[in-house]
Design a protein around this motif. Structure first.
Motif, PDB file in Angstrom:
ATOM      1  N   VAL A 143       1.213  -1.494   0.150  1.00  0.00           N
ATOM      2  CA  VAL A 143       0.020   0.079   0.409  1.00  0.00           C
ATOM      3  C   VAL A 143       0.921   0.955  -0.098  1.00  0.00           C
ATOM      4  N   GLU A 144       0.811   1.814  -0.988  1.00  0.00           N
ATOM      5  CA  GLU A 144       1.804   3.541  -1.033  1.00  0.00           C
ATOM      6  C   GLU A 144       0.130   4.674  -1.008  1.00  0.00           C
ATOM      7  N   PHE A 145       0.385   5.887  -0.686  1.00  0.00           N
ATOM      8  CA  PHE A 145      -0.242   6.764  -1.168  1.00  0.00           C
ATOM      9  C   PHE A 145       0.823   7.816  -1.722  1.00  0.00           C
ATOM     10  N   GLN A 146      -0.538   8.525  -2.675  1.00  0.00           N
ATOM     11  CA  GLN A 146      -0.103   9.369  -3.388  1.00  0.00           C
ATOM     12  C   GLN A 146      -1.025  10.681  -3.054  1.00  0.00           C
ATOM     13  N   GLY A 200     -14.496  16.231   0.090  1.00  0.00           N
ATOM     14  CA  GLY A 200     -14.112  17.134   1.130  1.00  0.00           C
ATOM     15  C   GLY A 200     -12.872  17.860   1.178  1.00  0.00           C
ATOM     16  N   THR A 201     -12.012  17.651   0.485  1.00  0.00           N
ATOM     17  CA  THR A 201     -10.584  18.810   0.380  1.00  0.00           C
ATOM     18  C   THR A 201     -10.850  19.373  -0.347  1.00  0.00           C
ATOM     19  N   THR A 202      -9.348  20.803  -1.278  1.00  0.00           N
ATOM     20  CA  THR A 202      -9.732  21.222  -1.846  1.00  0.00           C
ATOM     21  C   THR A 202      -7.522  20.999  -1.018  1.00  0.00           C
ATOM     22  N   ASP A 203      -6.816  20.672  -2.635  1.00  0.00           N
ATOM     23  CA  ASP A 203      -5.329  20.682  -2.419  1.00  0.00           C
ATOM     24  C   ASP A 203      -4.936  21.377  -3.924  1.00  0.00           C
ATOM     25  N   CYS A 204      -4.049  22.169  -4.232  1.00  0.00           N
ATOM     26  CA  CYS A 204      -3.555  22.696  -4.915  1.00  0.00           C
ATOM     27  C   CYS A 204      -1.836  21.992  -4.809  1.00  0.00           C
ATOM     28  N   SER A 205      -1.520  22.024  -5.605  1.00  0.00           N
ATOM     29  CA  SER A 205       0.607  21.293  -6.116  1.00  0.00           C
ATOM     30  C   SER A 205       1.051  22.217  -7.003  1.00  0.00           C
ATOM     31  N   MET A 206       1.931  23.165  -7.186  1.00  0.00           N
ATOM     32  CA  MET A 206       2.811  23.552  -8.600  1.00  0.00           C
ATOM     33  C   MET A 206       3.789  21.787  -8.682  1.00  0.00           C
ATOM     34  N   LEU A 207       3.551  22.098  -9.365  1.00  0.00           N
ATOM     35  CA  LEU A 207       4.172  20.873 -10.376  1.00  0.00           C
ATOM     36  C   LEU A 207       5.248  21.463 -11.853  1.00  0.00           C
ATOM     37  N   LEU A 208       6.100  21.087 -11.660  1.00  0.00           N
ATOM     38  CA  LEU A 208       7.080  21.214 -12.800  1.00  0.00           C
ATOM     39  C   LEU A 208       7.130  19.864 -13.395  1.00  0.00           C
ATOM     40  N   MET A 209       7.199  19.551 -15.532  1.00  0.00           N
ATOM     41  CA  MET A 209       6.149  18.721 -15.625  1.00  0.00           C
ATOM     42  C   MET A 209       6.364  19.211 -16.948  1.00  0.00           C
ATOM     43  N   PRO A 268       8.012  15.482 -21.003  1.00  0.00           N
ATOM     44  CA  PRO A 268       8.363  15.144 -21.241  1.00  0.00           C
ATOM     45  C   PRO A 268       9.157  13.997 -20.357  1.00  0.00           C
ATOM     46  N   LYS A 269      10.507  14.796 -20.353  1.00  0.00           N
ATOM     47  CA  LYS A 269      11.531  14.361 -19.396  1.00  0.00           C
ATOM     48  C   LYS A 269      11.326  14.115 -17.776  1.00  0.00           C
ATOM     49  N   GLN A 270      10.814  14.634 -17.166  1.00  0.00           N
ATOM     50  CA  GLN A 270      10.330  14.975 -15.452  1.00  0.00           C
ATOM     51  C   GLN A 270       9.424  13.260 -15.566  1.00  0.00           C
ATOM     52  N   ALA A 271       8.987  13.634 -16.907  1.00  0.00           N
ATOM     53  CA  ALA A 271       7.214  11.853 -16.551  1.00  0.00           C
ATOM     54  C   ALA A 271       8.434  10.899 -16.983  1.00  0.00           C
ATOM     55  N   ALA A 272      10.068  10.324 -17.741  1.00  0.00           N
ATOM     56  CA  ALA A 272      10.220   9.287 -17.188  1.00  0.00           C
ATOM     57  C   ALA A 272      10.970   9.099 -16.024  1.00  0.00           C
ATOM     58  N   ALA A 273      11.208  10.622 -14.738  1.00  0.00           N
ATOM     59  CA  ALA A 273      12.417   9.731 -14.077  1.00  0.00           C
ATOM     60  C   ALA A 273      11.617   9.210 -12.417  1.00  0.00           C
ATOM     61  N   GLN A 274      11.805   8.302 -11.658  1.00  0.00           N
ATOM     62  CA  GLN A 274      11.415   7.995 -10.361  1.00  0.00           C
ATOM     63  C   GLN A 274      10.572   8.815  -9.370  1.00  0.00           C
ATOM     64  N   ASP A 275      11.729   9.343  -9.260  1.00  0.00           N
ATOM     65  CA  ASP A 275      12.280  10.333  -8.206  1.00  0.00           C
ATOM     66  C   ASP A 275      11.549  11.566  -8.634  1.00  0.00           C
ATOM     67  N   THR A 299      11.001  14.318  -6.743  1.00  0.00           N
ATOM     68  CA  THR A 299      11.153  14.713  -5.548  1.00  0.00           C
ATOM     69  C   THR A 299      10.849  16.336  -5.919  1.00  0.00           C
ATOM     70  N   GLY A 300      12.555  16.359  -6.596  1.00  0.00           N
ATOM     71  CA  GLY A 300      12.213  18.071  -7.110  1.00  0.00           C
ATOM     72  C   GLY A 300      11.750  18.627  -7.843  1.00  0.00           C
ATOM     73  N   ASP A 301      10.656  18.053  -8.635  1.00  0.00           N
ATOM     74  CA  ASP A 301       9.899  18.773  -9.230  1.00  0.00           C
ATOM     75  C   ASP A 301       8.758  19.480  -8.244  1.00  0.00           C
ATOM     76  N   LEU A 302       8.350  18.587  -7.694  1.00  0.00           N
ATOM     77  CA  LEU A 302       7.172  19.171  -6.717  1.00  0.00           C
ATOM     78  C   LEU A 302       7.707  20.586  -5.963  1.00  0.00           C
ATOM     79  N   LEU A 303       7.129  21.284  -6.705  1.00  0.00           N
ATOM     80  CA  LEU A 303       7.591  22.714  -6.130  1.00  0.00           C
ATOM     81  C   LEU A 303       6.938  23.363  -5.100  1.00  0.00           C
ATOM     82  N   SER A 304       5.418  22.838  -4.653  1.00  0.00           N
ATOM     83  CA  SER A 304       4.610  23.317  -3.553  1.00  0.00           C
ATOM     84  C   SER A 304       3.332  22.774  -2.953  1.00  0.00           C
ATOM     85  N   HIS A 305       2.863  22.568  -1.933  1.00  0.00           N
ATOM     86  CA  HIS A 305       1.823  22.023  -1.676  1.00  0.00           C
ATOM     87  C   HIS A 305       1.204  22.293  -0.402  1.00  0.00           C
ATOM     88  N   SER A 306      -0.411  23.168  -0.881  1.00  0.00           N
ATOM     89  CA  SER A 306      -1.006  23.613   0.554  1.00  0.00           C
ATOM     90  C   SER A 306      -2.760  22.859   0.239  1.00  0.00           C
TER      91      SER A 306
END
Length: 452
Positions: free
Chosen positions: A190-193, A221-230, A232-239, A241-248
């Motif tokens: 079980v993993e979460f995203q 139930g919630t409103t969630d916002c994420s700023m993402l760097l996205m 073709p190059k980013q999509a090929a990576a498994q990690d 972390t560095g592409d997730l610029l912010s969350h609220s």
């Protein structure tokens, strides 16, 4: 492996077919099953769950929950003697069973909204884990019936915050309940995203260049916002972390819009804003409690015997007692969900029509209310302001403006929400995703990435 959107409003499951995610049909429910459960008695939930657990889990569960199982067996015998059904129901059928006899049985809508609540007693956490496990078991069995094989790996969507800003203890509590429930019903891994990140992954599949994307997921139930760097190059990576610029994220979503609409758009027909014979305004506390279906303490207070006596006295003191009598009917017959559901259905109908008439004649003979988009917008100013603050918070954290805003979530279908978002981003392209399927599709893509 599956992507599993255990949503506040709906549940959905996806699998990969080639390079594309497919949202599976779940029996008679279709692709989306409403996140509702109805039991003829609360005591029988644990027995239903025991019966549907994998054999390897049943022995341990029986040892741990022997007292509840015995209590449930007694309840089942009593139900059978009285000619009542003994099975749990889910989705639309659960709502229908509740509406047929609202003062009987046990109905819960959107249990995900409660998982991060503070101050829950151990027995309440145990009950929520049973409820979540029962719902997950039902979805898992329907999934396996559709696929013709078992599923043991899943990525489950989660909001940025289950309860409120910086509520890490709430997040840990909710994730533990979800994890325990998923493993109990047979998921071995079980993993979460984050839900907005998952929705972003689905949008990313169509990008041809690096893009800063603000994902706005306005769910049940919630409103969630994420700023993402996205891209073709980013999509090929498994990690990523560095592409997730912010969350609220915060607990403000479709349920809150429904409650606000029910309170401000419908409760005046139940006597709110009317006057007492003394010239004072009718107290509003019971109206707030009545509509707060996502707050355990408020609902307990509203349905208490003491509040019933208080409402009877208010009726005697009111200038228009016939209006307050409707609120007493809601209290006596446990109709809070009924009224909020009417507001929800009115909200949905206003997506296509500017006005809608709601029939509440089951509460009072001939009782109808006229709702409109302007009234919905006015009722939900507080919720809209919160969403605006969340979007600006994500942008401020990232330290950059988005190239595009990607919007998903069922609540975002409302024309009122669409107009609101256009006003917030007048010079930035807004892309509307699959309101109900983007998160599921993105979770499915991520499941393939981490489990392959």
């Amino acid at each position: 492996m599956i992507g599993f959107d255990y949503g506040t409003s709906n549940c959905a499951v996806g699998v990969m077919e080639g390079n594309n995610p497919k949202i599976l049909p779940l029996g008679d429910h279709g692709r989306y099953i409403a996140s509702n459960l109805y039991a003829p008695s609360r005591d029988v939930i644990v027995n239903w769950l025991y019966k549907h657990l994998p054999p390897a889990e049943q022995t341990t569960f029986q040892r741990q929950r022997q007292r509840q199982l015995l209590k449930g067996q007694a309840a089942l015998r009593e139900l059978a003697l009285d000619g009542y059904p003994t099975e749990l129901s889910f989705g639309v059928q659960a709502l229908n069973n509740y509406l047929q006899e609202p003062d009987e049985g046990y109905y819960i809508k959107s249990p995900k909204s409660f998982l991060g609540a503070s101050g829950l007693l151990p027995q309440q956490i145990e009950l929520f884990e049973d409820i979540v496990a029962a719902m997950m078991s039902n979805v898992k069995r329907l999934t396996e019936a559709t696929l013709g094989r078992g599923v043991t790996q899943t990525v489950i969507g989660r909001p940025v915050n289950f309860q409120g800003l910086r509520g890490e203890e709430s997040n840990r509590q909710a994730l533990q309940i979800l994890t325990n429930a998923a493993r109990r019903v047979g998921f071995k891994e079980v993993e979460f995203q984050f839900e907005p990140v998952a929705a972003g992954f689905e949008y990313e599949a169509r990008l041809e260049k690096e893009t800063r994307v603000l994902v706005v997921d306005i769910g049940g139930g919630t409103t969630d916002c994420s700023m993402l760097l996205m891209g073709p190059k980013q999509a090929a990576a498994q990690d990523r972390t560095g592409d997730l610029l912010s969350h609220s994220g915060e607990r403000v979503g479709g349920n809150d819009f429904d409650i606000a609409f029910a309170l401000k758009g419908m409760m005046p027909g139940f006597g709110m804003d009317s006057m007492l014979k003394t010239g004072k305004a009718v107290p509003v506390n019971s109206y707030w409690q009545a509509m707060a279906i996502n707050n355990i303490n408020h609902q307990t207070e509203f349905y208490s015997a003491a509040n019933g006596r208080f409402l009877q006295q208010l009726i005697r003191d009111a200038e228009r007692p016939e209006l307050l009598s409707r609120l007493l009917t809601v209290q006596k017959n446990k109709l809070s969900y009924r009224v909020v559901n009417a507001a929800e259905q009115g909200k949905i109908a206003l997506t296509d029509c500017p006005q809608q008439r709601v029939d509440l004649s089951d509460i009072d003979d001939g009782f109808t209310l006229d709702l409109d988009r302007d009234g919905f917008a006015s009722a939900c100013q507080r919720e809209l302001a919160k969403i605006a603050a969340l979007m600006q918070d994500a942008i401020a954290q990232a330290g950059c403006r988005p190239d595009v805003v990607f919007v998903t979530g069922g609540t975002a279908k409302s024309p009122v929400l669409s107009q609101f978002l256009q006003q917030q981003f007048q010079h930035t392209p807004i892309v509307i995703g699959d309101h109900f399927g983007s998160v599921t599709a993105g979770l499915t893509r991520w499941a393939r990435t981490i489990y392959s």
